[in-house]
Design an enzyme around this catalytic site. Structure first.
Site, short mmCIF file in Angstrom:
data_model
loop_
_atom_site.label_atom_id
_atom_site.label_comp_id
_atom_site.label_asym_id
_atom_site.label_seq_id
_atom_site.Cartn_x
_atom_site.Cartn_y
_atom_site.Cartn_z
N GLU A 85 0.95 -1.18 0.04
CA GLU A 85 -0.04 0.04 -0.08
C GLU A 85 0.95 1.17 -0.20
OE1 GLU A 85 -3.28 0.01 2.69
OE2 GLU A 85 -3.20 2.30 2.90
N LYS A 280 -7.40 -0.83 11.19
CA LYS A 280 -6.72 -1.30 10.28
C LYS A 280 -5.44 -0.43 9.81
CE LYS A 280 -6.16 -1.52 5.53
NZ LYS A 280 -5.38 -0.61 4.80
N ASP A 296 4.25 -14.58 11.45
CA ASP A 296 3.09 -14.86 10.88
C ASP A 296 2.06 -13.85 11.07
OD1 ASP A 296 0.58 -16.13 10.53
OD2 ASP A 296 0.94 -17.95 11.60
N HIS A 393 -2.27 10.21 0.09
CA HIS A 393 -2.66 9.20 -0.89
C HIS A 393 -2.50 9.49 -2.41
CE1 HIS A 393 -4.73 6.12 2.04
NE2 HIS A 393 -3.53 6.45 2.49
C1 MEV Z 1 -5.76 3.31 5.21
O1 MEV Z 1 -5.04 2.26 4.67
C2 MEV Z 1 -5.59 3.35 6.58
C3 MEV Z 1 -6.57 4.48 7.06
O2 MEV Z 1 -7.90 4.46 6.72
C4 MEV Z 1 -6.64 4.38 8.78
C5 MEV Z 1 -7.49 5.37 9.39
O3 MEV Z 1 -8.62 5.77 8.97
O4 MEV Z 1 -7.11 5.67 10.51
C6 MEV Z 1 -6.04 5.77 6.86
#
Ligand code: MEV
Length: 440
Positions: A85, A280, A296, A393
């Protein structure tokens, strides 16, 4: 539809590829070319990778990046990260640099206990089972002696066995719930071997227990397996500083920024939809280091998310506070990691990643991984509460689109400048490139 194939695993790699290309590809020659392009020219290295799994046909690359300037417990580290990513490594690097001159990251291991369970069915008087277990416990422990010797020399081993009555949730269901210390190994093989031995001893000894009726002697072992839920294999990492040092952007004062971070974390604490995305982002950092060091990541993912639900609702793994003039931001998460054995010593890049990290112990690696998760969360939440994440991004996204479209260096430069002020999307980049090519 093609018919099932038998003996596939016995085919050579070339034969497997031919079969796959001929049966599942619209363009067999192209499929074969792509698969073979990713073979390593060093045949020994290729063979090593071929043998990691079954039916290997090629290698699947992920970029290995490095995020420098991580000051962790006063040691300066560069953290290797394997991830596809865009902007994750850049975000980690930014967070590392931001905290470098504010004392860096402080991390500590809270516990290292691993867990494994023998799940079994016993139909009979629970009191008699308890008495049998108390009598049997020393023998159970002794029966694993041939497996635990070298782990004990390293300071680890089987720590305790508990009989757990689970009949209130499932009829006749009991467990041997076992705690292990596996030192620098992740310990999956060690734990599973011990558990299978414990199950065997339990089953074999039940018929010798004179208090049991004939049917009580028939203990049914259902399964013996480690648990990836390790709430007592826990690490904490933290950053803190006086609020006035939180200068992040001219558009927002340090105090306002700190308050927004605290608010964003409190939303992730009470709102599962947000908590999942919040966590995430943490796992972007965690998984990338876990993967780079040959650990792992599925085990880590499963355990971490279970931990995030430990209070009955899925919640944030990080916390933030403002106490007086001090902003504090921390993470607590369970991590079962190894720095010896398994892929850590087999995969040349995993081995190298551990060398880059100065050959950490498992406890040190837990701290580093927790810091990577915390840094990632700080970067994501900082962006979210200020500029939004799309700006960063899209910069990386733009580079990927330009590469996909085969832009040359000149075109990349002109369009990167252009999109500093304009919105990036696939179609706007295609249009921009077409226009530039027409003009020239
Ligand atoms: C994207 O991979 C991760 C985010 O969505 C985490 C978040 O929203 O805190 C930017």
């Amino acid at each position: 539809m093609s018919s099932p194939i038998s003996g596939f695993s016995k085919l050579t790699k070339e034969e497997k590829i031919d079969w796959l290309a001929n049966n599942y590809s619209a363009d067999p020659e192209n499929t074969k070319d792509i698969l073979k392009k990713y073979w390593n020219a060093d045949s020994k290295l290729q063979q090593l990778h071929d043998e990691f799994i079954e039916n290997t046909i090629t290698n699947f690359y992920l970029p290995l990046g490095v995020a420098p300037n991580f000051l962790i417990n006063d040691r300066l580290l560069a953290i290797p990260m394997a991830i596809e990513e865009s902007s994750v490594v850049a975000a980690a690097s930014r967070a590392a640099k931001f905290w470098f001159d504010k004392g860096g990251f402080k991390a500590k291991v809270i516990g290292t206990e691993k867990v494994g369970q023998v799940h079994f069915i016993y139909i009979g008087n629970p009191e008699k089972l308890k008495a049998f277990f108390s009598e049997l416990k020393p023998k159970l422990i002794a029966s694993t002696g041939h497996l635990t010797g070298s782990m004990e020399k390293r300071g680890g081993g089987l720590l305790d066995i508990e009989l757990r009555d689970k009949t209130s949730v499932l009829a006749d269901y009991y467990q041997l719930h076992c705690a292990f210390e596996t030192k620098d190994a992740m310990g999956a093989n060690f734990i599973n071997s011990c558990l299978e031995q414990l199950a065997k001893t339990l089953k074999e000894e039940a018929p010798n227990h004179s208090d049991f009726t004939e049917s009580e002697k028939e203990i049914e072992i259902v399964m013996s397996i480690l648990s990836n839920y390790v709430p007592n294999c826990l690490v904490r990492a933290e950053v803190s500083c006086p609020i006035e040092k939180l200068e992040i952007a001219s558009s927002i004062s340090p105090r306002e920024f700190a308050q927004k971070i605290v608010r964003a974390v409190s939303i992730a604490n009470v709102e599962p939809h947000r908590a999942v995305t919040h966590n995430k982002g943490i796992m972007n950092g965690v998984d990338a280091v876990v993967l780079a060091t040959g650990n792992d990541f599925r085990a880590v993912e499963a355990g971490v998310h279970a931990y995030a639900s430990k209070d009955g609702q899925y919640s944030s793994l990080t916390q933030a506070s403002i106490e007086g003039n001090i902003f504090r931001f921390w993470i607590e998460l369970p991590l079962a990691l190894g720095t010896v054995g398994g892929l850590t010593s087999l995969h040349p890049l995993a081995k190298l990643s551990l060398e880059i990290l100065q050959k950490p112990s498992a406890e040190e690696l837990m701290q580093i991984v927790a810091v990577a998760g915390l840094a990632q969360n700080f970067a994501a939440v900082s962006a979210l509460v200020t500029t939004g994440i799309q700006r960063g991004h899209m910069k990386m996204h733009l580079a990927n689109i330009l590469n996909q479209l085969g832009a040359n260096e000149y075109e990349k430069k002109v369009l990167t400048d252009h999109f500093k002020e304009n919105t990036v999307s696939h179609s706007t980049v295609v249009e921009g490139l077409q226009k530039l090519r027409q003009e020239n």
